[in-house]
Design a protein around this motif. Structure first.
Motif, PDB file in Angstrom:
ATOM      1  N   ARG A  97       0.815  -1.215   0.000  1.00 42.10           N
ATOM      2  CA  ARG A  97       0.000   0.000   0.000  1.00 42.10           C
ATOM      3  C   ARG A  97       0.854   1.273   0.000  1.00 42.10           C
ATOM      4  O   ARG A  97       0.320   2.361   0.159  1.00 42.10           O
ATOM      5  CB  ARG A  97      -0.913   0.000   1.236  1.00 42.10           C
ATOM      6  N   ARG A 107      -1.617   4.289  -5.237  1.00 40.54           N
ATOM      7  CA  ARG A 107      -2.948   4.479  -5.825  1.00 40.54           C
ATOM      8  C   ARG A 107      -3.977   3.518  -5.226  1.00 40.54           C
ATOM      9  O   ARG A 107      -5.123   3.911  -4.977  1.00 40.54           O
ATOM     10  CB  ARG A 107      -2.883   4.303  -7.343  1.00 40.54           C
ATOM     11  N   ARG A 108      -3.570   2.278  -5.009  1.00 40.93           N
ATOM     12  CA  ARG A 108      -4.505   1.301  -4.445  1.00 40.93           C
ATOM     13  C   ARG A 108      -5.026   1.744  -3.077  1.00 40.93           C
ATOM     14  O   ARG A 108      -6.234   1.742  -2.821  1.00 40.93           O
ATOM     15  CB  ARG A 108      -3.804  -0.055  -4.328  1.00 40.93           C
ATOM     16  N   THR A 111      -7.297   4.822  -3.392  1.00 42.54           N
ATOM     17  CA  THR A 111      -8.636   4.489  -3.884  1.00 42.54           C
ATOM     18  C   THR A 111      -9.499   3.912  -2.773  1.00 42.54           C
ATOM     19  O   THR A 111     -10.689   4.240  -2.647  1.00 42.54           O
ATOM     20  CB  THR A 111      -8.540   3.492  -5.054  1.00 42.54           C
ATOM     21  N   GLU A 112      -8.898   3.054  -1.942  1.00 44.47           N
ATOM     22  CA  GLU A 112      -9.636   2.490  -0.810  1.00 44.47           C
ATOM     23  C   GLU A 112     -10.043   3.584   0.169  1.00 44.47           C
ATOM     24  O   GLU A 112     -11.168   3.588   0.687  1.00 44.47           O
ATOM     25  CB  GLU A 112      -8.784   1.433  -0.113  1.00 44.47           C
ATOM     26  N   LEU A 114     -10.487   6.738  -0.531  1.00 46.97           N
ATOM     27  CA  LEU A 114     -11.512   7.556  -1.188  1.00 46.97           C
ATOM     28  C   LEU A 114     -12.879   6.895  -1.074  1.00 46.97           C
ATOM     29  O   LEU A 114     -13.881   7.562  -0.797  1.00 46.97           O
ATOM     30  CB  LEU A 114     -11.138   7.771  -2.651  1.00 46.97           C
ATOM     31  N   ASP A 115     -12.935   5.574  -1.250  1.00 47.81           N
ATOM     32  CA  ASP A 115     -14.206   4.858  -1.147  1.00 47.81           C
ATOM     33  C   ASP A 115     -14.764   4.916   0.269  1.00 47.81           C
ATOM     34  O   ASP A 115     -15.985   4.879   0.461  1.00 47.81           O
ATOM     35  CB  ASP A 115     -14.019   3.396  -1.566  1.00 47.81           C
ATOM     36  N   LEU A 167      -0.090   8.965  -6.878  1.00 52.28           N
ATOM     37  CA  LEU A 167      -0.949   8.168  -7.742  1.00 52.28           C
ATOM     38  C   LEU A 167      -0.181   7.504  -8.867  1.00 52.28           C
ATOM     39  O   LEU A 167      -0.688   6.587  -9.512  1.00 52.28           O
ATOM     40  CB  LEU A 167      -2.064   9.055  -8.315  1.00 52.28           C
ATOM     41  N   LYS A 224     -18.128   8.538  -6.188  1.00 50.59           N
ATOM     42  CA  LYS A 224     -16.704   8.826  -6.023  1.00 50.59           C
ATOM     43  C   LYS A 224     -15.973   8.861  -7.368  1.00 50.59           C
ATOM     44  O   LYS A 224     -15.046   9.663  -7.551  1.00 50.59           O
ATOM     45  CB  LYS A 224     -16.061   7.768  -5.107  1.00 50.59           C
ATOM     46  N   GLN A 225     -16.385   8.037  -8.304  1.00 48.96           N
ATOM     47  CA  GLN A 225     -15.748   8.048  -9.615  1.00 48.96           C
ATOM     48  C   GLN A 225     -16.035   9.365 -10.348  1.00 48.96           C
ATOM     49  O   GLN A 225     -15.166   9.901 -11.039  1.00 48.96           O
ATOM     50  CB  GLN A 225     -16.232   6.868 -10.456  1.00 48.96           C
ATOM     51  N   TYR A 228     -13.763  11.982  -8.830  1.00 46.37           N
ATOM     52  CA  TYR A 228     -12.387  11.849  -9.340  1.00 46.37           C
ATOM     53  C   TYR A 228     -12.299  12.400 -10.766  1.00 46.37           C
ATOM     54  O   TYR A 228     -11.350  13.117 -11.107  1.00 46.37           O
ATOM     55  CB  TYR A 228     -11.949  10.390  -9.301  1.00 46.37           C
ATOM     56  N   ASP A 232     -10.054  15.527 -12.068  1.00 45.65           N
ATOM     57  CA  ASP A 232      -9.119  15.320 -13.176  1.00 45.65           C
ATOM     58  C   ASP A 232      -9.357  16.345 -14.285  1.00 45.65           C
ATOM     59  O   ASP A 232      -8.408  16.878 -14.873  1.00 45.65           O
ATOM     60  CB  ASP A 232      -9.275  13.896 -13.703  1.00 45.65           C
TER      61      ASP A 232
END
Length: 283
Positions: A97, A107-108, A111-112, A114-115, A167, A224-225, A228, A232
């Motif tokens: 991680r 990034r992994r 992302t977790e 962020l979720d 990221l 969440k997507q 993001y 971006d």
């Protein structure tokens, strides 16, 4: 006496000793039950070489010396083996991680995080401006030094309520929580200004760098997507407007519509920046 909890806590050495002590007591109790079930019938049948009371006393002593001691030693060996395995697993999980160059989350992990984020927060995507040119001119060692320096600034600028990650490449992500929106935007802008105001010394070279950022709001119920993607697009817009700036998603829509109005009013005279702005927002 439950042992289930112990198997989940072998990362602590003290729990290994507690586990061994419990196993020793269980072994003694188990041995005592066997003695209580076998010695009296043997004594009743006259098969004991000593009196019944002596046989029970010897059995109790041996159950402590043999059963308790051997069981305790074996449990300690097993416990410390599990302890090492748990530490290795925890270290592997941490490495999986973590970004090795910057020491930030990867990034992994980001992302977790962020979720899992709930409530009012801001998502920022930072990008080092013209990073490829830095690598080409100064070399990859200097490029790595830039990544490390930017990582240190980001980590020191945001508190423990925030999540900071690399990221990939020259791109960083931050989830800023715990403040009103305007305070969050002020902090993000201060980070940009701080990096722009301090050249990085690496390999006997002074490298002046800037970063651009795109910001989107994390609010309850928002996908969440989509957040993001909006951050971006705001980053893309910050690049299109000349770099070394932070753009919030609301500003992005304003600039996009301004570019569309420019198209209608003076199609031939509009600049490349307007085209980039409209392209970033699908106009």
């Amino acid at each position: 006496m439950s042992l289930q909890a112990d198997f989940g806590d072998f990362q602590y050495r003290s729990h290994v000793y507690v586990f061994a002590l419990k196993m020793s007591f269980l072994a003694v109790i188990f041995s005592g039950v066997i003695i209580a079930l076998t010695i009296p019938p043997l004594g009743f049948l006259g098969l004991l070489p000593v009196t019944l009371s002596h046989a029970i006393s010897f059995g109790a002593i041996f159950s402590w010396l043999i059963g308790g001691t051997v069981s305790g030693m074996l449990s300690l060996a097993t416990g410390f083996t599990m302890h090492e395995l748990m530490l290795s697993r925890a270290e592997f999980e941490k490495l999986s991680r973590t970004d090795t160059l910057s020491g930030l989350l990867n990034r992994r992990a980001f992302t977790e995080a962020l979720d899992r984020t709930e409530g009012d927060a801001s998502l920022v995507i930072f990008d080092v401006d013209r990073f490829k040119a830095i690598n080409d001119r100064f070399g990859h060692a200097c490029g790595d030094a830039v990544i490390t320096a930017v990582s240190a600034v980001l980590l020191s600028a945001f508190d423990e309520l925030s999540v900071v990650a690399r990221l990939g490449g020259e791109e960083f992500g931050v989830i800023v929580s715990g403040e009103p929106l305007e305070a969050r935007l002020e902090r993000i802008e201060a980070v940009r200004a701080s990096i722009a105001g301090r050249p990085i010394v690496a390999e006997d070279c002074q490298i002046a760098i800037t970063i651009s950022g795109g910001v989107a709001d994390l609010i309850a119920g928002r996908n969440k997507q989509q957040v993001y993607a909006s951050a971006d697009r705001a980053l893309y817009l910050a690049k299109a407007l000349g770099r070394n700036r932070v753009v919030h998603e609301r500003e992005g829509l304003h600039h996009a519509w301004h570019g569309l109005a420019e198209t209608g009013a003076n199609a031939e005279g509009r600049g490349l920046g307007s085209d980039n702005v409209m392209h970033a927002y699908g106009i």
